[in-house]
Design a protein around this motif. Structure first.
Motif, PDB file in Angstrom:
ATOM      1  N   LYS A 162      24.502  -4.476   6.554  1.00 10.44           N
ATOM      2  CA  LYS A 162      24.004  -3.466   6.060  1.00 10.44           C
ATOM      3  C   LYS A 162      23.800  -3.735   3.840  1.00 10.44           C
ATOM      4  N   GLU A 163      25.605  -3.603   4.043  1.00  8.60           N
ATOM      5  CA  GLU A 163      25.483  -3.714   2.399  1.00  8.60           C
ATOM      6  C   GLU A 163      25.303  -5.748   1.805  1.00  8.60           C
ATOM      7  N   ASN A 188      19.832   3.727   6.810  1.00  7.34           N
ATOM      8  CA  ASN A 188      19.348   4.508   8.301  1.00  7.34           C
ATOM      9  C   ASN A 188      17.815   4.258   7.805  1.00  7.34           C
ATOM     10  N   GLY A 189      17.557   3.261   7.582  1.00  9.22           N
ATOM     11  CA  GLY A 189      15.871   3.519   7.658  1.00  9.22           C
ATOM     12  C   GLY A 189      15.492   3.020   8.435  1.00  9.22           C
ATOM     13  N   PRO A 225       0.636  -1.655  -0.562  1.00 12.47           N
ATOM     14  CA  PRO A 225       0.212   0.557  -0.041  1.00 12.47           C
ATOM     15  C   PRO A 225       1.025   1.192   0.127  1.00 12.47           C
ATOM     16  N   LYS A 226       2.120   1.746   0.214  1.00 12.92           N
ATOM     17  CA  LYS A 226       2.491   2.296   0.617  1.00 12.92           C
ATOM     18  C   LYS A 226       3.700   2.707  -0.425  1.00 12.92           C
ATOM     19  N   LEU A 227       4.057   2.805  -1.966  1.00 17.18           N
ATOM     20  CA  LEU A 227       4.863   2.913  -2.905  1.00 17.18           C
ATOM     21  C   LEU A 227       6.175   3.193  -2.474  1.00 17.18           C
ATOM     22  N   GLU A 228       6.368   4.227  -0.984  1.00 15.86           N
ATOM     23  CA  GLU A 228       7.549   4.724  -0.624  1.00 15.86           C
ATOM     24  C   GLU A 228       8.651   3.610  -0.774  1.00 15.86           C
ATOM     25  N   ARG A 229       7.599   2.473  -0.086  1.00 20.78           N
ATOM     26  CA  ARG A 229       8.353   1.289   0.561  1.00 20.78           C
ATOM     27  C   ARG A 229       8.057   0.418  -0.570  1.00 20.78           C
ATOM     28  N   ALA A 230       8.316   0.389  -1.740  1.00 19.67           N
ATOM     29  CA  ALA A 230       8.169  -0.436  -2.378  1.00 19.67           C
ATOM     30  C   ALA A 230       9.642  -0.712  -2.381  1.00 19.67           C
ATOM     31  N   PHE A 231      10.565  -1.113  -2.057  1.00 21.65           N
ATOM     32  CA  PHE A 231      11.876  -1.405  -2.497  1.00 21.65           C
ATOM     33  C   PHE A 231      12.130  -2.959  -2.701  1.00 21.65           C
ATOM     34  N   PHE A 246      15.516  -4.928  10.076  1.00 22.94           N
ATOM     35  CA  PHE A 246      16.039  -6.170   9.454  1.00 22.94           C
ATOM     36  C   PHE A 246      17.382  -6.449  10.593  1.00 22.94           C
ATOM     37  N   VAL A 247      18.323  -5.703  11.004  1.00 20.89           N
ATOM     38  CA  VAL A 247      19.407  -5.455  11.687  1.00 20.89           C
ATOM     39  C   VAL A 247      19.212  -6.297  13.404  1.00 20.89           C
TER      40      VAL A 247
END
Length: 346
Positions: free
Chosen positions: A141-142, A160-161, A91-97, A167-168
């Motif tokens: 993170k990488e 840093n999101g 639903p949140k396109l800004e999170r479509a990673f 995840f970490v």
């Protein structure tokens, strides 16, 4: 008269002594237990390290709702329901990673806790680490973003999101019983004896239809979840699968995963396939079309470090692309040993 008076006072003095003794005893007991006089440092250390990381409790349901635990729980949700939160249709396109509807859990089984399925228990302690694909020492993170760009066919998370931190946090929670070096039995994939021949695509197809199609479909497109984004069983090729740059696109890596995890229910202790069968199935799956990763030629700046079953050029050798995709791999391995002094096992 004086005698009777002293006789009456004596019980009162005795009660005072008794109460004083009890109070002192309670104070002593309190300090003994509060400051762990009954526990030695050695006992505490043994208790901590005595938990088997492979049988520990990794159920996030048992965590309370502290701020720290909420972050761990969110990381677990991202890991097991990736498409719902980060997929192209969330639903949140800004999170479509993520560029597909797979979940991290499709490759790292049982939320990253199953042995020899890319298990993530202890992974935090193994980073930073050198990786040939980038030819440098990289952070956890990488590494996560490497999966996002390849297995998830997407784009990197902000370092840093909120999602990266979750995840970490989840991986750190999985790490709590791991040894200092992060080496736990069941890390990575189990080695197979690589057949000294090319993949037999016809056998691979027959085995796929017999052993894999009931879950992944004859067309390899998996079974989508009914009410949520994602899959009950993931697609193994096509536009909603991992791209060509993913580790699973390499025949030897895929065969190692398949041998100890497939069909569903198989394990390292109870495999259902032979090494040769897993090898042929892996080759068959990875000859199917899948998304291309952008700029694959930038992978492995030092081409000598490229795994022999990497399915895309360039290479530090003159073997054809078809042999890097389907084998036989032994001649390629022998070349690197003779020419560069490098021992390769995948």
């Amino acid at each position: 008269m004086n005698y009777e008076s002293s006789k009456r006072k004596r019980p009162g003095k005795q009660l005072i002594v008794v109460f004083t003794f009890i109070i002192l005893l309670l104070i002593i007991v309190f300090f003994l237990f509060n400051f762990n006089f009954f526990e030695t440092d050695k006992y505490v250390e043994v208790s901590k390290t005595g938990t088997d990381p492979l049988t520990a409790d990794y159920d996030t349901y048992h965590l309370d709702d502290s701020r720290e635990n909420q972050q761990i729980k969110y990381g677990f949700e991202l890991f097991t329901n990736t498409a719902e939160y980060l997929g192209p249709d969330n639903p949140k396109l800004e999170r479509a990673f993520s560029g597909n509807n797979l979940s991290c859990n499709n490759c790292h089984l049982q939320a990253g806790t199953k042995a020899y399925s890319g298990m993530l228990i202890g992974v935090i302690n193994r980073f930073p680490q050198f990786r040939g694909r980038e030819n440098k020492i990289g952070t956890i993170k990488e590494r996560i973003n490497g999966c996002m760009e390849r297995s998830m066919n997407g784009k990197p998370l902000p370092p840093n999101g909120k999602e990266m931190k979750a995840f970490v946090a989840y991986l750190e929670w999985l790490n709590r019983y791991a040894p200092q070096d992060g080496k736990v039995d069941g890390t990575g994939y189990a080695r197979i004896k690589i057949p000294n021949r090319a993949v037999d695509l016809e056998k691979g197809e027959r085995l796929f239809l017999k052993k894999c199609a009931s879950c992944h479909g004859e067309d390899g497109q998996g079974i989508p979840l009914r009410d949520y984004a994602g899959y009950l069983y993931p697609p193994l090729w096509g536009q909603d699968s991992y791209n060509l740059g993913a580790g699973m696109a390499r025949v030897i890596t895929a065969a190692e995963f398949i041998k100890t995890n497939m069909p569903y229910g198989a394990s390292y202790d109870k495999p259902e396939l032979t090494d040769e069968q897993a090898y042929d199935i892996a080759g068959y799956i990875n000859q199917k079309p899948r998304p291309q990763k952008a700029n694959p030629e930038l992978d492995f700046p030092d081409l000598k470090l490229k795994p022999v079953s990497t399915p895309y050029p360039p290479y530090a050798d003159n073997f054809p692309v078809s042999q890097h995709q389907l084998g036989p791999f032994q001649p390629i391995m022998e070349f690197y040993k003779k020419e560069y002094g490098l021992t390769k096992n995948k």
